[in-house]
Design a protein around this motif. Structure first.
Motif, PDB file in Angstrom:
ATOM      1  N   ASP A  72       0.830  -1.208   0.000  1.00 47.38           N
ATOM      2  CA  ASP A  72       0.000   0.000   0.000  1.00 47.38           C
ATOM      3  C   ASP A  72       0.863   1.257   0.000  1.00 47.38           C
ATOM      4  O   ASP A  72       0.559   2.239  -0.683  1.00 47.38           O
ATOM      5  N   SER A  73       1.949   1.224   0.765  1.00 45.88           N
ATOM      6  CA  SER A  73       2.853   2.370   0.828  1.00 45.88           C
ATOM      7  C   SER A  73       3.481   2.641  -0.537  1.00 45.88           C
ATOM      8  O   SER A  73       3.566   3.801  -0.975  1.00 45.88           O
ATOM      9  N   VAL A  74       3.909   1.605  -1.217  1.00 45.21           N
ATOM     10  CA  VAL A  74       4.506   1.768  -2.557  1.00 45.21           C
ATOM     11  C   VAL A  74       3.459   2.296  -3.529  1.00 45.21           C
ATOM     12  O   VAL A  74       3.741   3.210  -4.312  1.00 45.21           O
ATOM     13  N   LYS A  75       2.256   1.758  -3.484  1.00 45.33           N
ATOM     14  CA  LYS A  75       1.184   2.228  -4.368  1.00 45.33           C
ATOM     15  C   LYS A  75       0.898   3.708  -4.124  1.00 45.33           C
ATOM     16  O   LYS A  75       0.720   4.480  -5.073  1.00 45.33           O
ATOM     17  N   ASN A  76       0.841   4.101  -2.835  1.00 40.84           N
ATOM     18  CA  ASN A  76       0.576   5.499  -2.521  1.00 40.84           C
ATOM     19  C   ASN A  76       1.704   6.389  -3.002  1.00 40.84           C
ATOM     20  O   ASN A  76       1.474   7.498  -3.506  1.00 40.84           O
ATOM     21  N   THR A  77       2.947   5.913  -2.875  1.00 40.84           N
ATOM     22  CA  THR A  77       4.090   6.690  -3.331  1.00 40.84           C
ATOM     23  C   THR A  77       4.043   6.890  -4.841  1.00 40.84           C
ATOM     24  O   THR A  77       4.382   7.965  -5.352  1.00 40.84           O
ATOM     25  N   LEU A  78       3.606   5.869  -5.561  1.00 40.93           N
ATOM     26  CA  LEU A  78       3.543   5.948  -7.027  1.00 40.93           C
ATOM     27  C   LEU A  78       2.256   6.580  -7.529  1.00 40.93           C
ATOM     28  O   LEU A  78       2.056   6.721  -8.732  1.00 40.93           O
ATOM     29  N   GLY A  79       1.376   6.928  -6.618  1.00 38.64           N
ATOM     30  CA  GLY A  79       0.120   7.563  -7.009  1.00 38.64           C
ATOM     31  C   GLY A  79      -0.936   6.569  -7.445  1.00 38.64           C
ATOM     32  O   GLY A  79      -1.874   6.930  -8.136  1.00 38.64           O
ATOM     33  N   SER A  83      -5.770   6.159  -1.591  1.00 44.78           N
ATOM     34  CA  SER A  83      -5.879   7.489  -1.007  1.00 44.78           C
ATOM     35  C   SER A  83      -5.944   8.568  -2.086  1.00 44.78           C
ATOM     36  O   SER A  83      -6.332   9.685  -1.805  1.00 44.78           O
ATOM     37  N   ASN A  84      -5.580   8.257  -3.321  1.00 47.67           N
ATOM     38  CA  ASN A  84      -5.582   9.247  -4.393  1.00 47.67           C
ATOM     39  C   ASN A  84      -6.845   9.177  -5.249  1.00 47.67           C
ATOM     40  O   ASN A  84      -6.968   9.910  -6.214  1.00 47.67           O
TER      41      ASN A  84
END
Length: 87
Positions: A72-79, A83-84
């Motif tokens: 989830d953290s990697v997905k959020n970092t990559l947009g 959360s996006n």
């Protein structure tokens, strides 16, 4: 004289039988004690096995949660994370 020999023979047989009975009782007592110890050991082993299984399951769940959080953290970092999302 024959009756005295028969008496001694009977007495010896009776003493021998009493000794044999005593030895059998002792052997049975030892067998019962060994059986009880084996049962306790088996129960202890089963409890240890169950405890270890529970610990392994908790560890597996913890590792899976950590991997999910990292993903989830990697997905959020990559947009690409949830959360996006725009509603």
């Amino acid at each position: 004289m024959a009756s005295q020999q028969m008496f001694k023979s009977g007495q010896a047989r009776g003493e021998g039988q009493a000794k044999a009975d005593q030895m059998m009782d002792s052997a049975c007592g030892a067998a019962d004690a060994a059986k009880a110890k084996a049962s306790q050991a088996a129960q202890s082993t089963q409890q240890t096995k169950e405890h270890a299984g529970g610990m392994l399951q908790q560890t597996g769940e913890h590792v899976m949660n950590m991997a999910h959080n990292a993903m989830d953290s990697v997905k959020n970092t990559l947009g690409m994370g949830d959360s996006n999302k725009k509603f």
